[in-house]
Scaffold this motif. Structure first.
Motif, PDB file in Angstrom:
ATOM      1  N   GLN A  48       0.847  -1.189   0.000  1.00 23.46           N
ATOM      2  CA  GLN A  48       0.000   0.000   0.000  1.00 23.46           C
ATOM      3  C   GLN A  48       0.889   1.247   0.000  1.00 23.46           C
ATOM      4  O   GLN A  48       1.041   1.914   1.021  1.00 23.46           O
ATOM      5  CB  GLN A  48      -0.911   0.015   1.242  1.00 23.46           C
ATOM      6  CG  GLN A  48      -1.926  -1.085   1.285  1.00 23.46           C
ATOM      7  CD  GLN A  48      -2.936  -0.973   0.144  1.00 23.46           C
ATOM      8  OE1 GLN A  48      -3.308   0.116  -0.274  1.00 23.46           O
ATOM      9  NE2 GLN A  48      -3.354  -2.114  -0.360  1.00 23.46           N
ATOM     10  N   PRO A  49       1.510   1.558  -1.147  1.00 18.09           N
ATOM     11  CA  PRO A  49       2.375   2.737  -1.186  1.00 18.09           C
ATOM     12  C   PRO A  49       1.574   4.003  -0.871  1.00 18.09           C
ATOM     13  O   PRO A  49       0.518   4.233  -1.439  1.00 18.09           O
ATOM     14  CB  PRO A  49       2.920   2.755  -2.609  1.00 18.09           C
ATOM     15  CG  PRO A  49       2.042   1.861  -3.395  1.00 18.09           C
ATOM     16  CD  PRO A  49       1.393   0.920  -2.442  1.00 18.09           C
ATOM     17  N   GLN A  50       2.099   4.791   0.044  1.00 21.79           N
ATOM     18  CA  GLN A  50       1.392   5.988   0.495  1.00 21.79           C
ATOM     19  C   GLN A  50       1.665   7.203  -0.377  1.00 21.79           C
ATOM     20  O   GLN A  50       0.925   8.173  -0.322  1.00 21.79           O
ATOM     21  CB  GLN A  50       1.776   6.298   1.944  1.00 21.79           C
ATOM     22  CG  GLN A  50       1.418   5.192   2.910  1.00 21.79           C
ATOM     23  CD  GLN A  50      -0.073   4.886   2.919  1.00 21.79           C
ATOM     24  OE1 GLN A  50      -0.898   5.777   3.016  1.00 21.79           O
ATOM     25  NE2 GLN A  50      -0.414   3.610   2.779  1.00 21.79           N
ATOM     26  N   SER A  51       2.729   7.153  -1.157  1.00 20.19           N
ATOM     27  CA  SER A  51       3.075   8.314  -1.972  1.00 20.19           C
ATOM     28  C   SER A  51       3.581   7.868  -3.337  1.00 20.19           C
ATOM     29  O   SER A  51       3.965   6.712  -3.535  1.00 20.19           O
ATOM     30  CB  SER A  51       4.157   9.147  -1.267  1.00 20.19           C
ATOM     31  OG  SER A  51       5.371   8.421  -1.214  1.00 20.19           O
ATOM     32  N   THR A  52       3.580   8.830  -4.244  1.00 21.15           N
ATOM     33  CA  THR A  52       4.122   8.543  -5.573  1.00 21.15           C
ATOM     34  C   THR A  52       5.615   8.258  -5.485  1.00 21.15           C
ATOM     35  O   THR A  52       6.145   7.483  -6.283  1.00 21.15           O
ATOM     36  CB  THR A  52       3.865   9.724  -6.532  1.00 21.15           C
ATOM     37  OG1 THR A  52       4.413  10.907  -5.978  1.00 21.15           O
ATOM     38  CG2 THR A  52       2.388   9.917  -6.780  1.00 21.15           C
ATOM     39  N   GLU A  53       6.275   8.867  -4.497  1.00 23.36           N
ATOM     40  CA  GLU A  53       7.708   8.646  -4.316  1.00 23.36           C
ATOM     41  C   GLU A  53       8.019   7.192  -3.995  1.00 23.36           C
ATOM     42  O   GLU A  53       9.024   6.652  -4.445  1.00 23.36           O
ATOM     43  CB  GLU A  53       8.274   9.557  -3.222  1.00 23.36           C
ATOM     44  CG  GLU A  53       8.353  11.011  -3.599  1.00 23.36           C
ATOM     45  CD  GLU A  53       7.037  11.771  -3.422  1.00 23.36           C
ATOM     46  OE1 GLU A  53       6.052  11.195  -2.882  1.00 23.36           O
ATOM     47  OE2 GLU A  53       6.987  12.936  -3.839  1.00 23.36           O
ATOM     48  N   GLU A  54       7.152   6.546  -3.188  1.00 22.27           N
ATOM     49  CA  GLU A  54       7.371   5.134  -2.865  1.00 22.27           C
ATOM     50  C   GLU A  54       7.293   4.268  -4.118  1.00 22.27           C
ATOM     51  O   GLU A  54       8.087   3.334  -4.289  1.00 22.27           O
ATOM     52  CB  GLU A  54       6.337   4.655  -1.840  1.00 22.27           C
ATOM     53  CG  GLU A  54       6.585   5.165  -0.438  1.00 22.27           C
ATOM     54  CD  GLU A  54       5.588   4.603   0.547  1.00 22.27           C
ATOM     55  OE1 GLU A  54       5.274   3.395   0.476  1.00 22.27           O
ATOM     56  OE2 GLU A  54       5.116   5.371   1.400  1.00 22.27           O
ATOM     57  N   ILE A  55       6.348   4.572  -4.984  1.00 16.64           N
ATOM     58  CA  ILE A  55       6.220   3.816  -6.231  1.00 16.64           C
ATOM     59  C   ILE A  55       7.437   4.061  -7.116  1.00 16.64           C
ATOM     60  O   ILE A  55       8.006   3.126  -7.677  1.00 16.64           O
ATOM     61  CB  ILE A  55       4.913   4.196  -6.961  1.00 16.64           C
ATOM     62  CG1 ILE A  55       3.704   3.762  -6.120  1.00 16.64           C
ATOM     63  CG2 ILE A  55       4.866   3.555  -8.350  1.00 16.64           C
ATOM     64  CD1 ILE A  55       2.369   4.252  -6.639  1.00 16.64           C
ATOM     65  N   ALA A  56       7.848   5.315  -7.215  1.00 13.63           N
ATOM     66  CA  ALA A  56       9.022   5.648  -8.027  1.00 13.63           C
ATOM     67  C   ALA A  56      10.278   4.993  -7.458  1.00 13.63           C
ATOM     68  O   ALA A  56      11.114   4.491  -8.225  1.00 13.63           O
ATOM     69  CB  ALA A  56       9.200   7.165  -8.105  1.00 13.63           C
ATOM     70  N   ASP A  57      10.423   4.976  -6.139  1.00 14.85           N
ATOM     71  CA  ASP A  57      11.583   4.332  -5.516  1.00 14.85           C
ATOM     72  C   ASP A  57      11.636   2.846  -5.835  1.00 14.85           C
ATOM     73  O   ASP A  57      12.702   2.297  -6.109  1.00 14.85           O
ATOM     74  CB  ASP A  57      11.567   4.529  -4.000  1.00 14.85           C
ATOM     75  CG  ASP A  57      11.982   5.920  -3.575  1.00 14.85           C
ATOM     76  OD1 ASP A  57      12.524   6.670  -4.416  1.00 14.85           O
ATOM     77  OD2 ASP A  57      11.756   6.265  -2.398  1.00 14.85           O
ATOM     78  N   GLU A  58      10.481   2.192  -5.776  1.00 11.66           N
ATOM     79  CA  GLU A  58      10.448   0.759  -6.096  1.00 11.66           C
ATOM     80  C   GLU A  58      10.799   0.526  -7.559  1.00 11.66           C
ATOM     81  O   GLU A  58      11.535  -0.402  -7.891  1.00 11.66           O
ATOM     82  CB  GLU A  58       9.068   0.173  -5.779  1.00 11.66           C
ATOM     83  CG  GLU A  58       8.991  -1.320  -5.979  1.00 11.66           C
ATOM     84  CD  GLU A  58       9.879  -2.119  -5.045  1.00 11.66           C
ATOM     85  OE1 GLU A  58      10.190  -3.281  -5.390  1.00 11.66           O
ATOM     86  OE2 GLU A  58      10.277  -1.619  -3.974  1.00 11.66           O
ATOM     87  N   MET A  59      10.281   1.375  -8.444  1.00 12.44           N
ATOM     88  CA  MET A  59      10.602   1.257  -9.867  1.00 12.44           C
ATOM     89  C   MET A  59      12.113   1.404 -10.073  1.00 12.44           C
ATOM     90  O   MET A  59      12.723   0.624 -10.802  1.00 12.44           O
ATOM     91  CB  MET A  59       9.871   2.320 -10.678  1.00 12.44           C
ATOM     92  CG  MET A  59      10.198   2.273 -12.159  1.00 12.44           C
ATOM     93  SD  MET A  59       9.926   3.829 -13.003  1.00 12.44           S
ATOM     94  CE  MET A  59      11.157   4.869 -12.263  1.00 12.44           C
ATOM     95  N   LEU A  60      12.709   2.390  -9.419  1.00 14.95           N
ATOM     96  CA  LEU A  60      14.159   2.597  -9.553  1.00 14.95           C
ATOM     97  C   LEU A  60      14.948   1.416  -9.003  1.00 14.95           C
ATOM     98  O   LEU A  60      15.964   1.021  -9.584  1.00 14.95           O
ATOM     99  CB  LEU A  60      14.572   3.891  -8.864  1.00 14.95           C
ATOM    100  CG  LEU A  60      14.069   5.169  -9.537  1.00 14.95           C
ATOM    101  CD1 LEU A  60      14.368   6.385  -8.655  1.00 14.95           C
ATOM    102  CD2 LEU A  60      14.675   5.342 -10.909  1.00 14.95           C
ATOM    103  N   ALA A  61      14.487   0.843  -7.892  1.00 15.31           N
ATOM    104  CA  ALA A  61      15.170  -0.324  -7.317  1.00 15.31           C
ATOM    105  C   ALA A  61      15.096  -1.514  -8.271  1.00 15.31           C
ATOM    106  O   ALA A  61      16.082  -2.235  -8.460  1.00 15.31           O
ATOM    107  CB  ALA A  61      14.553  -0.673  -5.974  1.00 15.31           C
TER     108      ALA A  61
END
Length: 91
Positions: A48-61
């Motif tokens: 349950q990503p709370q922010s767009t940054e969390e989604i972007a961080d996972e994509m980058l990882a």
């Protein structure tokens, strides 16, 4: 699997999490491959990503893991070629 299907699945999951459709499209387009898209779908399905940054961080990882895997395979390939060269020189 069809890349367009996976792309649409990522977009749908991002929207279901309450984030903009455009974010899902950008994430899917940056991932680019079937395996990375499947990993992202797994992340989005089970978190349950709370922010767009969390989604972007996972994509980058995920992208970083993919790039590291490619570098490792490339190094293994050239190491094998070098070892073969050394073996042939001994003969």
């Amino acid at each position: 699997m069809d890349l367009e299907y996976l792309r649409n699945k990522i977009i749908k999951l991002v929207e279901e999490k309450g984030h903009p459709r455009e974010l899902g499209a950008l994430v899917a387009d940056n991932l680019g491959s079937e395996n990375t898209m499947i990993r992202m779908i797994g992340y989005l399905s089970h978190s349950q990503p709370q922010s767009t940054e969390e989604i972007a961080d996972e994509m980058l990882a995920i992208c970083e893991d993919r790039d590291n895997w490619r570098k490792k395979k490339e190094a293994e390939f050239y190491q094998q070629k070098y070892n073969q060269y050394l073996w042939e020189m001994k003969k």
